[in-house]
Enzyme design. Sequence first.
Site, mmCIF file in Angstrom:
data_model
loop_
_atom_site.group_PDB
_atom_site.id
_atom_site.type_symbol
_atom_site.label_atom_id
_atom_site.label_comp_id
_atom_site.label_asym_id
_atom_site.label_seq_id
_atom_site.Cartn_x
_atom_site.Cartn_y
_atom_site.Cartn_z
ATOM 1 N N GLU A 85 3.565 17.785 -5.055
ATOM 2 C CA GLU A 85 3.534 17.886 -3.565
ATOM 3 C C GLU A 85 3.973 19.336 -3.016
ATOM 4 O OE1 GLU A 85 5.689 14.880 -1.606
ATOM 5 O OE2 GLU A 85 6.053 16.025 0.472
ATOM 6 N N LYS A 264 12.989 8.850 0.681
ATOM 7 C CA LYS A 264 11.851 9.441 -0.009
ATOM 8 C C LYS A 264 11.988 10.945 -0.065
ATOM 9 C CE LYS A 264 7.573 11.009 -0.582
ATOM 10 N NZ LYS A 264 6.799 12.390 -0.480
ATOM 11 N N ASP A 280 13.376 9.205 -17.194
ATOM 12 C CA ASP A 280 12.459 8.017 -16.703
ATOM 13 C C ASP A 280 12.695 7.923 -15.254
ATOM 14 O OD1 ASP A 280 11.397 5.607 -15.954
ATOM 15 O OD2 ASP A 280 12.604 4.573 -17.549
ATOM 16 N N HIS A 377 3.900 22.668 5.972
ATOM 17 C CA HIS A 377 2.946 21.679 5.410
ATOM 18 C C HIS A 377 1.345 22.198 5.757
ATOM 19 C CE1 HIS A 377 4.861 17.764 4.404
ATOM 20 N NE2 HIS A 377 5.380 18.759 3.776
HETATM 21 C C1 MEV Z 1 7.800 14.204 2.774
HETATM 22 O O1 MEV Z 1 7.508 14.030 1.407
HETATM 23 C C2 MEV Z 1 9.296 14.027 2.755
HETATM 24 C C3 MEV Z 1 9.853 13.918 4.188
HETATM 25 O O2 MEV Z 1 9.190 13.049 5.050
HETATM 26 C C4 MEV Z 1 11.291 13.216 4.292
HETATM 27 C C5 MEV Z 1 11.879 13.111 5.389
HETATM 28 O O3 MEV Z 1 11.084 12.727 6.544
HETATM 29 O O4 MEV Z 1 13.099 13.181 5.847
HETATM 30 C C6 MEV Z 1 9.648 15.165 5.248
#
Ligand code: MEV
Length: 423
Positions: A85, A264, A280, A377
């Site tokens: 990513e 995430k 892992d 991004h």
């Molecule tokens: C993207 O990979 C991760 C984010 O969505 C985390 C977040 O929203 O805190 C930017």
Amino acid sequence: MSKTITGFSKLTKEEKTTWLIKNFLSDYPESKPILNQYLNSNTKLQQLHDEFIENSISNFYLPFAIAPNFIINDNAYVLPMAIEESSVVAAASLVAKFWSKRGGFKAEVLSTTKIGQVHFMYAGAYLNLETYFNSIKPTLLKATESITKNMRKRGGGILDIELRDKTSDLDNYYQLHVTFETKDSMGANFINSCLETIANTFRKDDVEIVMSILSNYIPDCLVKAEVSCNIDDLGENGVEFANKFYQAVQIAHVEPHRAVTHNKGIMNGIDAVVIATGNDFRAVEAGVHAYAAKSGKYKSLSNCSIDNGIFKFWIEIPLALGTVGGLTTLHPISKLSLNLLQNPSAKELMMIVAVAGLAQNFAALKALTTTGIQQGHMKMHLNNILNQLEATKEEKKTLIKTLNNKQITHNIVNNALQQLRIK
Ligand code: MEV
């Protein structure tokens, strides 16, 4: 079912590929060159990778990057990160630099106990089972002695075996709940071997063993990482920034939809270092998310406080990691990563990985509560589209300038590139 096959695993790599292309990829002539292109010409290295798993026909690359300037407990680190990513490594590097000027990260391991269970059914009287368990417990430990010998030498082994009555959840269901210390190894094979031996020794006519397996939920294998500074040291709009940042963390504590995305972002950092060090990541993911839901509601893994002008941001997570055994030293890049980290113990690696998660979370929340994440991004997105369109170095340079801060879609970039080529 002519497209099914018996004995596939016995075929050579070449035969497997031929069968695959004939039956499933006949409309995709690029298949063979793509698969071959990703094979390593160093046959020994290729064989090493082939032997990691079964039915291997090629390799799947992930970029391997480094994020410098991490100060953890006053030591400088360069973090190895394997991730596909865009923006994650850049964010980690920026945040590392930011906190290196504010005292760096502090981290500590809170506990290191791992868990395994023998699940079984028993329909008789509990008292009889308890008496049997108490009488056989020393034999269960004795039966594992040859497996635990080396681990005991390193200060680990089986900590305890408990009989747990789970009949209020499921009729006739009991467990042997076993706790382990696995020192610098992740310990999956060790734990599972011990459990199977324990189960075989415990087995008797009225005890039906269902399964024996480690648990990836390890709430007593915890690490904490933290950053803190005076609000005024956070930058120009320190107070405003800290308050908004604090609110963002609180939202992730009360709103599960946000909490999942928030966490995430944390896993972006954690997984990248976990993968780079040959650990892992599925086990880590499963355990961390279960921990996020330990209260019965899925919540943020990170916390924030602002007290007496001090901004504090921290994370507490369970991590089962190893720095010996498994893939850690078998995969040349994992071995290199561990060397890069100065050959850490499992405890040190837990701290480093927790810091990677906290840094990533800080980066995401900082961007989200200020400029938004799309700005960064979009730059990477534009670059990816230009690569897809096979733009030259010069074309890329020009278009990155012209499309700066503009809406980016595949169509817009393609049109701009065609215009440029006409010119
Ligand atoms: C993207 O990979 C991760 C984010 O969505 C985390 C977040 O929203 O805190 C930017």
